[in-house]
Design an enzyme around this catalytic site. Structure first.
Site, PDB file in Angstrom:
ATOM      1  NE  ARG A 197      -5.109   0.302   8.377  1.00  0.00           N
ATOM      2  CZ  ARG A 197      -3.846  -0.060   8.283  1.00  0.00           C
ATOM      3  NH1 ARG A 197      -3.429  -1.185   8.800  1.00  0.00           N
ATOM      4  NH2 ARG A 197      -2.972   0.709   7.689  1.00  0.00           N
ATOM      5  NE  ARG A 247       6.291  -0.181  10.189  1.00  0.00           N
ATOM      6  CZ  ARG A 247       5.270  -0.143   9.349  1.00  0.00           C
ATOM      7  NH1 ARG A 247       5.401   0.468   8.180  1.00  0.00           N
ATOM      8  NH2 ARG A 247       4.132  -0.706   9.652  1.00  0.00           N
ATOM      9  NE  ARG A 276       1.700  -4.655  11.103  1.00  0.00           N
ATOM     10  CZ  ARG A 276       2.823  -4.488  10.403  1.00  0.00           C
ATOM     11  NH1 ARG A 276       3.958  -4.987  10.836  1.00  0.00           N
ATOM     12  NH2 ARG A 276       2.803  -3.832   9.276  1.00  0.00           N
ATOM     13  NE  ARG A 320       7.794  -2.380   6.729  1.00  0.00           N
ATOM     14  CZ  ARG A 320       6.496  -2.129   6.626  1.00  0.00           C
ATOM     15  NH1 ARG A 320       6.050  -1.393   5.621  1.00  0.00           N
ATOM     16  NH2 ARG A 320       5.630  -2.585   7.502  1.00  0.00           N
ATOM     17  CE  LYS A 336      -2.158  -0.967   3.821  1.00  0.00           C
ATOM     18  NZ  LYS A 336      -1.512  -2.249   4.191  1.00  0.00           N
TER      19      LYS A 336
END
Ligand code: B4P
Length: 198
Positions: free
Chosen positions: A88, A133, A144, A127, A13
């Site tokens: 969401r 992160r 998630r 990532r 996204k």
């Protein structure tokens, strides 16, 4: 163009939002990015959001909706926007509908980026190595994905009923995914021009 970009964590996204927004000259608004910027600065909003984000849970609707309402009131959104990662939850869908109705505008398209869970996990772990992160650890990623499947996945049906949903395959090179999205949006833009013609 008023666009939504939906999809599970890691579907691409954020990656695609930047390119699409530039192409259609609209601001890309990522609720995740806004939360992360607030967490980094330890604002009141960031402090409120951080515990949820670190656990892979959604930030409560009241906080998220108020933040988006405030952002969409910005002058740069008057002629269009791309919302990345919002709505969401059913409450967020309802709230966005109300914001749009109050402004007397409508969505043009909702894009749903799709990819299989194994690919999503491996992208997010990659990532994690690059960016570190806090919510990209394997257990939080799995959480998630569960939250997405339970709360956000079912929202696609509502947008499909409204004739707004376009499913886009998120697998393959970034450029190819971009091309798929642009093909969908070009036809949505043409339809919009045809229906708004006198
Ligand atoms: P987000 O920031 O939206 O995080 P995300 O779902 O993981 O998507 P992101 O945009 O970062 O990843 P992308 O798929 O582009 O949300 C983070 C958190 O904020 C949420 O968990 C929640 O707590 C909170 N939040 C945000 N919005 C909320 C809301 N509305 N309500 C409540 N809470 C909210 O990319 C992932 C990786 O894949 C990247 O490394 C990228 O380089 C790579 N990639 C992309 N495309 C690829 C391709 N084609 N091939 C290979 N790799 C690719």
């Amino acid at each position: 163009m008023r666009l939504l970009l939906m999809g599970p964590p890691g579907a691409g996204k954020g990656t695609q939002a930047a390119v699409i927004a530039e192409r259609f000259a609209v601001p890309a608004i990522s609720t995740g990015d806004i939360f992360r910027a607030n967490v980094a600065q330890q604002t009141a909003l960031g402090v409120a959001a951080q515990t949820y984000m670190d656990a892979g849970e959604y930030v409560p609707d009241e906080i998220t909706n108020a933040m988006v309402a405030d952002r969409l009131a910005g002058g740069d959104c008057a002629d269009g926007f791309l919302l990345d990662g919002y709505p969401r939850t059913p409450q967020q869908v309802a709230e966005l509908d109300e914001m749009l109705a109050l402004a007397d505008v409508a969505l043009d398209a909702v894009m749903l980026l799709e990819a299989d869970p194994d690919e999503l996990v491996s992208r997010l772990l990659a990532r994690a190595q690059e960016q570190g992160r806090a919510d990209d650890t394997e257990s939080v990623i799995r959480r998630r994905l569960e939250v997405y499947a339970a709360e956000t996945g079912p929202l696609a049906a509502g947008y499909a009923e409204r004739g707004l949903l376009a499913r886009v395959d998120g697998l393959g090179p970034v450029d190819e995914v971009t091309e798929r999205i642009l093909t969908v949006l070009t036809s949505a833009a043409a339809q919009r021009t045809a229906t708004s013609a006198p």
